[in-house]
Design a protein around this motif. Structure first.
Motif, PDB file in Angstrom:
ATOM      1  N   PHE A 390       0.832  -1.202   0.000  1.00 19.62           N
ATOM      2  CA  PHE A 390       0.000   0.000   0.000  1.00 19.62           C
ATOM      3  C   PHE A 390       0.872   1.259   0.000  1.00 19.62           C
ATOM      4  N   ALA A 391       1.900   1.281   0.855  1.00 24.10           N
ATOM      5  CA  ALA A 391       2.763   2.453   0.936  1.00 24.10           C
ATOM      6  C   ALA A 391       3.483   2.710  -0.380  1.00 24.10           C
ATOM      7  N   LEU A 392       3.958   1.657  -1.049  1.00 29.89           N
ATOM      8  CA  LEU A 392       4.632   1.839  -2.336  1.00 29.89           C
ATOM      9  C   LEU A 392       3.673   2.341  -3.400  1.00 29.89           C
ATOM     10  N   ALA A 393       2.433   1.836  -3.386  1.00 33.59           N
ATOM     11  CA  ALA A 393       1.448   2.313  -4.357  1.00 33.59           C
ATOM     12  C   ALA A 393       1.174   3.796  -4.168  1.00 33.59           C
ATOM     13  N   GLN A 394       1.091   4.247  -2.941  1.00 35.94           N
ATOM     14  CA  GLN A 394       0.858   5.658  -2.684  1.00 35.94           C
ATOM     15  C   GLN A 394       2.038   6.513  -3.127  1.00 35.94           C
ATOM     16  N   LYS A 395       3.248   6.010  -2.972  1.00 37.20           N
ATOM     17  CA  LYS A 395       4.413   6.769  -3.428  1.00 37.20           C
ATOM     18  C   LYS A 395       4.440   6.869  -4.945  1.00 37.20           C
ATOM     19  N   ARG A 396       3.991   5.818  -5.640  1.00 39.28           N
ATOM     20  CA  ARG A 396       3.933   5.893  -7.100  1.00 39.28           C
ATOM     21  C   ARG A 396       2.914   6.938  -7.542  1.00 39.28           C
ATOM     22  N   VAL A 397       1.783   6.975  -6.864  1.00 40.10           N
ATOM     23  CA  VAL A 397       0.771   7.978  -7.201  1.00 40.10           C
ATOM     24  C   VAL A 397       1.288   9.375  -6.910  1.00 40.10           C
ATOM     25  N   ALA A 398       2.004   9.528  -5.800  1.00 34.15           N
ATOM     26  CA  ALA A 398       2.539  10.845  -5.445  1.00 34.15           C
ATOM     27  C   ALA A 398       3.552  11.329  -6.476  1.00 34.15           C
ATOM     28  N   ARG A 399       4.287  10.402  -7.073  1.00 34.14           N
ATOM     29  CA  ARG A 399       5.243  10.810  -8.103  1.00 34.14           C
ATOM     30  C   ARG A 399       4.534  11.191  -9.391  1.00 34.14           C
ATOM     31  N   GLN A 400       3.413  10.542  -9.683  1.00 35.26           N
ATOM     32  CA  GLN A 400       2.717  10.804 -10.935  1.00 35.26           C
ATOM     33  C   GLN A 400       1.871  12.061 -10.868  1.00 35.26           C
ATOM     34  N   ARG A 401       1.331  12.339  -9.687  1.00 41.62           N
ATOM     35  CA  ARG A 401       0.452  13.487  -9.557  1.00 41.62           C
ATOM     36  C   ARG A 401       0.960  14.367  -8.439  1.00 41.62           C
ATOM     37  N   ALA A 402       0.518  15.610  -8.434  1.00 39.32           N
ATOM     38  CA  ALA A 402       1.034  16.568  -7.459  1.00 39.32           C
ATOM     39  C   ALA A 402       0.558  16.274  -6.055  1.00 39.32           C
ATOM     40  N   ALA A 403      -0.614  15.673  -5.906  1.00 38.75           N
ATOM     41  CA  ALA A 403      -1.144  15.358  -4.580  1.00 38.75           C
ATOM     42  C   ALA A 403      -1.906  14.060  -4.669  1.00 38.75           C
ATOM     43  N   ALA A 404      -1.827  13.262  -3.603  1.00 41.30           N
ATOM     44  CA  ALA A 404      -2.470  11.954  -3.596  1.00 41.30           C
ATOM     45  C   ALA A 404      -3.606  11.863  -2.600  1.00 41.30           C
ATOM     46  N   THR A 405      -3.979  12.970  -1.994  1.00 45.01           N
ATOM     47  CA  THR A 405      -5.085  12.948  -1.038  1.00 45.01           C
ATOM     48  C   THR A 405      -6.030  14.089  -1.346  1.00 45.01           C
ATOM     49  N   ILE A 406      -7.248  13.959  -0.837  1.00 44.52           N
ATOM     50  CA  ILE A 406      -8.215  15.030  -1.004  1.00 44.52           C
ATOM     51  C   ILE A 406      -7.718  16.257  -0.254  1.00 44.52           C
TER      52      ILE A 406
END
Length: 592
Positions: A390-406
C-alpha cells in the motif's frame, strides 16, 4: 525516513496486532532482480523485519498506551537496524469492532468549462459522499466503486466525459475517533509519524490475492489473535469490510478454561498439537496437561483438544458467514475464500471453512516478495506485507500526480486514501479578480481597455494552471442557460424647481457610444431622503389649490373676532399667515 540509498523508495509497514507487533522495511525490487508473481504487482524486496510480542492491545484496540509505545519502538528499532535505515514515517494497520463500513453516494454539478469531467470534479463528488459521516468518526478509506454521468451508470473512469451531473458510489470505512487517536498517540510516543492508517483486511488482500481474483469476486478472512477481519472484492474494488471481535485468542482461552491450564500452556498445546476439526486428530493419542495449580501433569486424550478447538472455530466461521450474508455478498465471490492470519494455520481450517461457506477455500501466503522473504512467507505476516505494498502504491501515485489525497479545504482527512485510476488531484485555487473602478459612461479607449483587462487576467490565470487541469474554451451557447434576473425599472426623473438647462441627448449609433462632452456630468443617483422630499413636494403642489380654496372656510368656521382683533391679528401684506408658514416649514417647502 533516511535510507543509505535514495532509490528505490523505502517504506515501512507496521502491523499493530493483539498478539504481536510487526514492522517491515521494504522497497520495490529492481527490474533485474524482480520476477513475475501471481499477484500481478511489482516484486517487493524485504529489507528488515522487527517482531515484538504485543502487551497493550486487546481485540485490535490499544488498552495500555505505555506498553504499546514501548513495543512499537522496539519493533521499529529492530527493523531499522536490520535494514540499515532511519525510520521516520510508517503506514500502520488498524482494526477492531469499532470499524464500520458503508456504501455512500455523492453527487455534484460538473464545474469544468465545457461540462467535461475533470479530476477536480471527481474530488468534489468523493467529498460529497463523506458529508453524512458523523463528526466523532475518523474516515479511514473512501474507495470509489463506480460513477454515473447524467444517469449513465457503471462508469469506472469518468475523466474526460461530458455531462452536467456527476455521481459516485463509494465504499467508506470509518473508525471511532478516540480509538484511532490513541493509536496515533502511541505512534507519536514511539517517535514515528503516521503517514497513513489502513484497514488490516484490505492490506492483507493486497498481499495474498491476485488481480484476477479481485476482479472476479473474492472473500478474504484474516483470523488474528483478537479479531477476525473480513473483506470482499468485486470488479476490482472492495465492496464490503468488517471486523469480528473473535479470534485465535478465544480458542486459546477456551482450551485454558476447558483443560484448567494456564493461558500460555494452552497456547503451546494449540499450536503444537491442535487442529480445527477432531477428524484431523488420530484416535488413541494422549497429551500431558499442566494444571493451573502447579500440580503434577495430567494425561488427557488428544481428541478432547480437537473437540474444544472445533467448537470455537466453527462458531467463528459461522459468524463470518452471517456477516457476509448480511452484506449482500451472495453470488458475488465466485473466486472463493482466502484465509489469512495466524489463526488460519491450524490444520483443518481450510476444510472446515469450505464445509461452512460452500466455496472453494485456499490458504493465503504473501506472494511476490524477495530479500528476507523466508522470514515473512507465512499467513500471519500478510497484513504487514500488504501495508508495504500500500505504501509503495501511494508513493507511485505521489510521483505521478502533485497530490495523492483530497485537499479540498472543506473536507476531512482520509487516513488511508487508496490509489485508484481517478485518485485525487489538487483542487484549483479560487481566482480573485479585483474590480477596477469605472465611470458610468466609458469613452473610446477607456471602454476598450475595460473590456480587454478581464480577458488578459483570465488568460494569465489559465497559464498558471497545470496542463492536465486546463479547461476547454467556453462554448458560445451553454447547454443549460441560467435564468436571468429581472431588470430593475429605470428611475423616473422628477421635475425640478430650478431652471437648470436640460442636457442634450447623446445619439447612439449601432450600439456604439458616441463622444460625450466633458462638461456634461452624469446625473447623481438620489438618496432615499431626497426621494422622500421630492415626493412630498409633488404632493404639496397638488394640494395647494385645495388649501387656498378652503383657507377662508376654515377661518370662518372659527368664532368671529372683533374688528379690533381682526386689525391687530392681520399680518403684513408681504407675510403669510402664521399657520400657513408653520405648515410650509413642517413639509420642508419653500415657495421661493
Amino acid at each position: 525516513m533516511s535510507p543509505s540509498f535514495s532509490s528505490p523508495p523505502v517504506v515501512v509497514g507496521l502491523d499493530i496486532g493483539t498478539t504481536k507487533i510487526c514492522a517491515l522495511v521494504a522497497s520495490e525490487a529492481d527490474e533485474s532482480s524482480s520476477s513475475d508473481n501471481v499477484t500481478g504487482e511489482p516484486t517487493l524486496q524485504i529489507l528488515g523485519v522487527g517482531i515484538v510480542p504485543s502487551q497493550g492491545v486487546r481485540r485490535g484496540v490499544v488498552v495500555d498506551v505505555p506498553d504499546t509505545e514501548a513495543a512499537i519502538k522496539e519493533a521499529v528499532a529492530r527493523a531499522a537496524h536490520m535494514a540499515g535505515v532511519e525510520i521516520e514515517g510508517v503506514v500502520a494497520g488498524v482494526t477492531g469492532d469499532h470499524i464500520i463500513s458503508q456504501n455512500q453516494t455523492g453527487s455534484v454539478t460538473v464545474a469544468s468549462r465545457g461540462n467535461q469531467v475533470s479530476a477536480f470534479d471527481v474530488d468534489r463528488a468523493l467529498s460529497a459522499a463523506l458529508l453524512e459521516i458523523a463528526r466523532d468518526r475518523e474516515i479511514i478509506h473512501s474507495v470509489p466503486l463506480s460513477f454515473a454521468v447524467d444517469e449513465q451508470r457503471g462508469i469506472k473512469t469518468p475523466l474526460g466525459m461530458v455531462g452536467t451531473r456527476l455521481e459516485v458510489d463509494a465504499h467508506v470505512v470509518t473508525g471511532q475517533g478516540s480509538i484511532l487517536r490513541n493509536t496515533l498517540s502511541c505512534l507519536s510516543g514511539a517517535g514515528v509519524r503516521a503517514d497513513a492508517l489502513v484497514l488490516e483486511p484490505l492490506a492483507s488482500a493486497e498481499a495474498i490475492t491476485t488481480r484476477a481474483e479481485r476482479e472476479m469476486g473474492v472473500l478474504v478472512l484474516d483470523i488474528g489473535g483478537g479479531t477476525t477481519d473480513i473483506a470482499a472484492y468485486f470488479s476490482g474494488s472492495v465492496i464490503y469490510s468488517a471486523a469480528l471481535p473473535v479470534g485465535g485468542n478465544h480458542v486459546t482461552r477456551d482450551l485454558s478454561i476447558g483443560l484448567s491450564t494456564p493461558f500460555e500452556f494452552a497456547e503451546k498445546l494449540k499450536v503444537g498439537s491442535g487442529a480445527a476439526t477432531r477428524d484431523m486428530i488420530p484416535h488413541g493419542e494422549a497429551l500431558e496437561v499442566l494444571p493451573a495449580g502447579g500440580a503434577s501433569k495430567l494425561r488427557i486424550p488428544r481428541a478432547l483438544l480437537g473437540e474444544i478447538i472445533e467448537a470455537r472455530m466453527r462458531e467463528l466461521f459461522e459468524l463470518s458467514l452471517s456477516m457476509a450474508m448480511s452484506g449482500g455478498l451472495q453470488g458475488m465471490v465466485p473466486a472463493g475464500l482466502v484465509l489469512s492470519g495466524g489463526g488460519a494455520l491450524l490444520p483443518g481450517s481450510v476444510e472446515l471453512a469450505g464445509q461452512i461457506f460452500g466455496l472453494p477455500v485456499r490458504l493465503g501466503v504473501p506472494e511476490g516478495i524477495s530479500g528476507w522473504s523466508e522470514s515473512v512467507s507465512s499467513p500471519q505476516f500478510s497484513t504487514a506485507v500488504g501495508l508495504c505494498r500500500f505504501a509503495l502504491a501511494q508513493k507511485r501515485v505521489a510521483r505521478q500526480r502533485a497530490a495523492a489525497t483530497i485537499a479540498l479545504p472543506q473536507t476531512r482527512r482520509v487516513w488511508g486514501q487508496l490509489a485508484t485510476n481517478v485518485s485525487m488531484a489538487r483542487p484549483l485555487a479560487p481566482q480573485i479578480i479585483t474590480p477596477t473602478p469605472t465611470n458610468p459612461v466609458n469613452t473610446g479607449a477607456n471602454a476598450t481597455a475595460a473590456t480587454q483587462q478581464p480577458q488578459a487576467q483570465r488568460s494569465a490565470a489559465r497559464e498558471e494552471f497545470p496542463a492536465q487541469l486546463k479547461f476547454s474554451p467556453v462554448p458560445e451557447k451553454p447547454s443549460v442557460a441560467a435564468p436571468k434576473a429581472p431588470a430593475s425599472p429605470p428611475l423616473k426623473e422628477e421635475p425640478t424647481t430650478n431652471n437648470a438647462p436640460t442636457p442634450p441627448a447623446v445619439p447612439v449609433n449601432n450600439g456604439q457610444r458616441s463622444e460625450v462632452p466633458a462638461e456634461i456630468k452624469a446625473p447623481e443617483v438620489p438618496t432615499a431622503r431626497e426621494d422622500a422630499l421630492t415626493a412630498q413636494r409633488a404632493r404639496l403642489r397638488e394640494l395647494m389649490p385645495r388649501i387656498d380654496a378652503t383657507r377662508g372656510d376654515v377661518s370662518r368656521a372659527k368664532e368671529e373676532p372683533s374688528p379690533q382683533e381682526v386689525q391687530d391679528q392681520q399680518p403684513p401684506s408681504e407675510e403669510k399667515p402664521t399657520l400657513w408658514n408653520r405648515f410650509l416649514k413642517f413639509v420642508g417647502f419653500d415657495e421661493e
